[in-house]
Design a protein around this motif. Structure first.
Motif, PDB file in Angstrom:
ATOM      1  N   GLY A   1      43.265 -24.777 -16.879  1.00 38.99           N
ATOM      2  CA  GLY A   1      42.639 -25.444 -18.018  1.00 38.99           C
ATOM      3  C   GLY A   1      43.674 -25.688 -19.093  1.00 38.99           C
ATOM      4  N   PRO A   2      43.391 -26.609 -20.016  1.00 37.10           N
ATOM      5  CA  PRO A   2      44.355 -26.922 -21.062  1.00 37.10           C
ATOM      6  C   PRO A   2      44.578 -25.767 -22.029  1.00 37.10           C
TER       7      PRO A   2
ATOM      8  N   ASP B   1      47.281 -29.393  -7.445  1.00 34.03           N
ATOM      9  CA  ASP B   1      47.205 -29.756  -8.866  1.00 34.03           C
ATOM     10  C   ASP B   1      47.506 -31.249  -9.052  1.00 34.03           C
TER      11      ASP B   1
ATOM     12  N   GLU C   1      44.723 -33.978 -10.386  1.00 39.49           N
ATOM     13  CA  GLU C   1      44.841 -34.776 -11.610  1.00 39.49           C
ATOM     14  C   GLU C   1      44.971 -36.266 -11.313  1.00 39.49           C
TER      15      GLU C   1
ATOM     16  N   LEU D   1      40.507 -35.738 -11.427  1.00 45.00           N
ATOM     17  CA  LEU D   1      40.272 -35.319 -12.815  1.00 45.00           C
ATOM     18  C   LEU D   1      40.723 -36.347 -13.852  1.00 45.00           C
ATOM     19  N   CYS D   2      41.949 -36.802 -13.746  1.00 42.36           N
ATOM     20  CA  CYS D   2      42.450 -37.755 -14.740  1.00 42.36           C
ATOM     21  C   CYS D   2      42.408 -39.173 -14.160  1.00 42.36           C
TER      22      CYS D   2
HETATM   23  C1  LIG Z   1      44.084 -31.732 -15.184  1.00 39.36           C
HETATM   24  C2  LIG Z   1      45.405 -31.776 -15.855  1.00 39.36           C
HETATM   25  C3  LIG Z   1      46.257 -30.514 -15.680  1.00 39.36           C
HETATM   26  O1  LIG Z   1      46.572 -30.353 -14.307  1.00 39.36           O
HETATM   27  C4  LIG Z   1      45.523 -29.302 -16.174  1.00 39.36           C
HETATM   28  C5  LIG Z   1      44.995 -29.248 -17.567  1.00 39.36           C
HETATM   29  O2  LIG Z   1      45.337 -28.361 -15.447  1.00 39.36           O
HETATM   30  C6  LIG Z   1      47.570 -30.725 -16.443  1.00 39.36           C
HETATM   31  O3  LIG Z   1      48.624 -30.658 -15.803  1.00 39.36           O
HETATM   32  O4  LIG Z   1      47.540 -30.914 -17.670  1.00 39.36           O
END
Ligand SMILES: CC[C@](O)(C(C)=O)C(=O)O
Ligand SMILES: NC(=O)C1=CN([C@@H]2O[C@H](COP(=O)(O)OP(=O)(O)OC[C@H]3O[C@@H](n4cnc5c(N)ncnc54)[C@H](OP(=O)(O)O)[C@@H]3O)[C@@H](O)[C@H]2O)C=CC1
Length: 329
Positions: free
Chosen positions: A131-132, A190, A194, A198-199
């Motif tokens: 998470g951020p 990951d 993303e 997710l992104c």
């Molecule tokens: C989803 C984006 C992320 O992988 C995360 C927040 O985990 C990132 O690299 O920022």
């Protein structure tokens, strides 16, 4: 079965008398450093003079140039942007590493793709919150934590796992759960997550929904509220209880439309595209593209970012959020 760890599996005492240098004070750096400090650990920050430097001082954390922070640390957590890590590693981190120190990352990109090759006598581990950084901090302050992954690439001292778990406890992750993985698995999943979901996937889906409604004569405001604003409410339900909870809460009409129309929108072509995206990650094509893009000062990244910032979805979205007190900063 993936190995899982909680508070009882991690001993903060492993880091007693050890100094942790958090390199970078952005999203992850700030969240992790403040949590480590509030867990009673000895933490300093390494950055260059500028905004982050000033912020760390304002937060009451001792700040040094990267090389000076590394020299005095036993654990070095590298929280610079992935694309800056290799250069800074060679110039300022590598010279300060010595036998028994722990080099840590929150993402495996540079180790997995061979951009950083640490000496064999240091531990190389990962503690990667899922998470951020602002949530890593916020949940810790609320007495909870963001779950994290750990991975052990090199165990030179024989206690690399205990060090990683103690660090994970220090940032609050063992309050949620810590899952063990490898640098390869974390990096590839990951990047895939993303990019495809997710992104990347999510942004493309929202834009496609918005553009389809507007092209058919519906007001951009209606399109924004429907496909963007409401998305958060739906995602919160999925986060709390999976698709099942979300489907229990939405109307039966929405649920029937979801089950019958969703698979038409995300059909075989999307699966094929996802497979291709994953293969580009696995065989290093994405990594090479991103490394080269940075070497030529990111022309594609800049042009695509600008185009999306000017998209009607963003313009209308900003206007609508300005009308709602909940979004006032
Ligand atoms: C989803 C984006 C992320 O992988 C995360 C927040 O985990 C990132 O690299 O920022
Ligand atoms: N963002 C996230 O939520 C997540 C990130 N990660 C990983 O965490 C790591 C850090 O990412 P993130 O927190 O997003 O990074 P940010 O871009 O938010 O922060 C980077 C920090 O590094 C500093 N910095 C940049 N270049 C240099 C340099 N040459 N010398 C010294 N300091 C420098 C910046 O300071 P300055 O103000 O001087 O530019 C800033 O403090 C990455 O590996 C990322 O993949 C993992 C999980 C989630």
């Amino acid at each position: 079965m993936v190995e899982k760890y909680y508070d009882a599996d991690a001993d903060l005492g492993v880091l007693a008398g050890k100094r942790i240098a958090v390199i970078g004070y952005g999203s992850q750096g700030r969240g992790q450093a403040l949590n480590l400090r509030d867990s009673g650990l000895d933490v300093i920050v390494g950055v260059r003079p500028g905004k982050s430097w000033e912020k760390a001082i304002k937060d009451g954390i001792e700040v040094f140039q990267v090389a000076d922070a590394v020299k005095q640390a036993d654990v070095v957590q590298v929280l610079l942007p992935d694309e800056d890590q290799a250069r800074t590693y060679l110039e300022a981190i590598r010279p300060g590493l010595s036998a028994g120190k722990t080099l840590m990352f929150s993402h495996g990109f540079n180790i997995h793709y061979g951009q950083i090759v640490p000496p064999p006598d240091v531990n190389v581990v990962m503690v990667a919150p899922k998470g951020p950084g602002h949530l890593v901090r916020r949940l810790y302050e609320e007495g909870a934590g963001v779950p994290a992954l750990i991975a052990i690439e090199q165990d030179a001292s024989g206690d690399a796992r205990a060090v990683a778990l103690a660090y994970a406890k220090g940032i609050g992750a063992t309050r949620a759960a810590v899952f063990e993985t490898s640098f390869r698995e974390e990096t590839e999943t990951d990047l895939f997550g993303e990019q495809a979901v997710l992104c990347g996937g999510c942004s493309a889906l929202i834009k496609a929904g918005f553009e389809t409604l507007v092209a058919n004569g519906y007001a951009p405001e209606m399109a924004y509220l429907e496909v963007c604003h409401e998305l958060k409410l739906i995602v919160d339900l999925i986060y709390e209880g999976g698709l099942t909870t979300m489907r229990e809460v939405v109307s039966n009409t929405a649920r029937y439309g979801d089950l019958t129309r969703g698979p038409r929108v995300i059909g075989p072509e999307t699966y094929a595209a996802m497979q291709e995206v994953l293969e580009e990650i696995q065989d290093g094509r994405f990594a090479k593209e991103w490394i080269l893009e940075n070497q030529v000062n990111r022309p594609v990244f800049s042009a695509l970012t600008r185009a999306d910032e000017e998209h009607d979805l963003e313009v209308v979205g900003a206007e609508i959020r300005a009308l709602m007190p909940q979004f006032k900063k």
